[in-house]
Design an enzyme around this catalytic site. Structure first.
Site, PDB file in Angstrom:
ATOM      1  N   HIS A 149       3.472  34.307  10.062  1.00  0.00           N
ATOM      2  CA  HIS A 149       3.848  33.905   8.709  1.00  0.00           C
ATOM      3  C   HIS A 149       2.804  32.939   8.156  1.00  0.00           C
ATOM      4  O   HIS A 149       2.382  32.010   8.843  1.00  0.00           O
ATOM      5  CB  HIS A 149       5.216  33.216   8.731  1.00  0.00           C
ATOM      6  CG  HIS A 149       5.646  32.667   7.411  1.00  0.00           C
ATOM      7  ND1 HIS A 149       6.096  31.366   7.254  1.00  0.00           N
ATOM      8  CD2 HIS A 149       5.684  33.211   6.168  1.00  0.00           C
ATOM      9  CE1 HIS A 149       6.409  31.153   5.994  1.00  0.00           C
ATOM     10  NE2 HIS A 149       6.168  32.258   5.315  1.00  0.00           N
ATOM     11  N   SER A 150       2.384  33.171   6.926  1.00  0.00           N
ATOM     12  CA  SER A 150       1.493  32.254   6.213  1.00  0.00           C
ATOM     13  C   SER A 150       0.191  32.066   7.003  1.00  0.00           C
ATOM     14  O   SER A 150      -0.469  33.042   7.349  1.00  0.00           O
ATOM     15  CB  SER A 150       2.230  30.930   5.966  1.00  0.00           C
ATOM     16  OG  SER A 150       1.540  30.126   5.042  1.00  0.00           O
ATOM     17  N   TRP A 151      -0.193  30.800   7.308  1.00  0.00           N
ATOM     18  CA  TRP A 151      -1.437  30.631   8.069  1.00  0.00           C
ATOM     19  C   TRP A 151      -1.302  31.199   9.476  1.00  0.00           C
ATOM     20  O   TRP A 151      -2.307  31.391  10.179  1.00  0.00           O
ATOM     21  CB  TRP A 151      -1.902  29.178   8.124  1.00  0.00           C
ATOM     22  CG  TRP A 151      -0.992  28.200   8.807  1.00  0.00           C
ATOM     23  CD1 TRP A 151      -0.270  27.214   8.217  1.00  0.00           C
ATOM     24  CD2 TRP A 151      -0.709  28.092  10.204  1.00  0.00           C
ATOM     25  NE1 TRP A 151       0.453  26.519   9.149  1.00  0.00           N
ATOM     26  CE2 TRP A 151       0.203  27.037  10.382  1.00  0.00           C
ATOM     27  CE3 TRP A 151      -1.126  28.786  11.334  1.00  0.00           C
ATOM     28  CZ2 TRP A 151       0.710  26.670  11.623  1.00  0.00           C
ATOM     29  CZ3 TRP A 151      -0.622  28.419  12.585  1.00  0.00           C
ATOM     30  CH2 TRP A 151       0.281  27.367  12.703  1.00  0.00           C
TER      31      TRP A 151
END
Length: 243
Positions: free
Chosen positions: A73-75
């Site tokens: 998720h995300s970074w």
């Protein structure tokens, strides 16, 4: 039945209080949610991107995992890409959840909007330990805009400061981009404005296009949909992770 390894995003840790693992387990899946090095209350923040990656590969080794769906998720997208470089024979599919897919030789922060590239080093310099704490105003509108104010405040209290160093290191992703042996999916949340919608350089689709051939799964929800609609996200992860 699939085995899922869920890699959280910035300011989170593996104990994030959402119900996605529970919904996946109800469907018969095995779920692991490790904490990336440098995250969580009281964790040492002196960590590198290599340390982030090693914390996940070490978890995989300790639990003797293989044939799993690796979700970032995300970074966390930058983490799972480099994990796949190191243990490609163990990963069945990569799933990028509104995630960064950094171009080879870039920093994670290079792939963020200019406003974040400017703000995060300033916040880190002010922190005393080179970490970044997301301002509540940004969290409320850009990250969790599909929650009411009370839920936004409640979830904000779960966050902990994010180490800056791993996000400003240039990443060698040569092996990741040279091989497509591990299938890839991208899960796109339609109400996520953490990255500018439609931005041709820094938007989520710009990241997704770097994957080459990939499966696209879409849903309504914010960047933090796991905290606002975990049942829907679990369903979409199941679709993204299937053969």
């Amino acid at each position: 039945m699939s085995v899922f390894v869920l890699v959280h995003g910035s300011w989170h840790d593996g104990s994030s209080s959402d119900d996605v693992p529970g919904y996946l387990r109800e469907r018969g899946h095995e779920v692991h949610r490790p904490t990336v090095a440098g995250h969580g209350a009281g964790a040492p923040r002196e960590v590198t991107h290599d340390g982030w990656v090693a914390s996940i590969t070490d978890y995989v080794d300790r639990h003797d995992l293989a044939g799993f769906v690796l979700v970032g998720h995300s970074w966390g997208g930058s983490v799972i890409a480099r994990v796949a470089e190191r243990v490609p024979d163990k990963v069945r599919r990569l799933v990028f959840l509104n995630a960064f897919v950094p171009a080879n030789g870039t920093r994670v922060l290079d792939n963020a909007p200019a406003a974040y590239q400017e703000l995060f080093p300033i916040l880190a310099a002010q922190s005393g330990d080179n970490t970044v704490m997301l301002p509540f105003e940004v969290w409320r509108d850009a990250f969790i805009g599909d929650a009411d104010l009370a839920r936004a405040r409640e979830t904000y209290e779960m966050l902990t400061p994010e180490p800056l160093v791993p996000t400003v290191e240039k990443l060698d992703l040569t092996k990741f981009y040279a091989s497509a042996d591990v299938p890839r999916s991208y899960v796109l949340c339609g109400e996520d404005s953490a990255l500018p919608p439609g931005d041709p350089e820094h938007g989520y689709l710009a990241n997704a296009r770097r994957l080459g051939t990939f499966r696209l799964v879409t849903l309504e929800g914010s960047h933090e949909v796991m905290l606002t609609n975990p049942a829907l996200l679990a369903n979409k992860l199941e679709l993204a992770g299937r053969d």
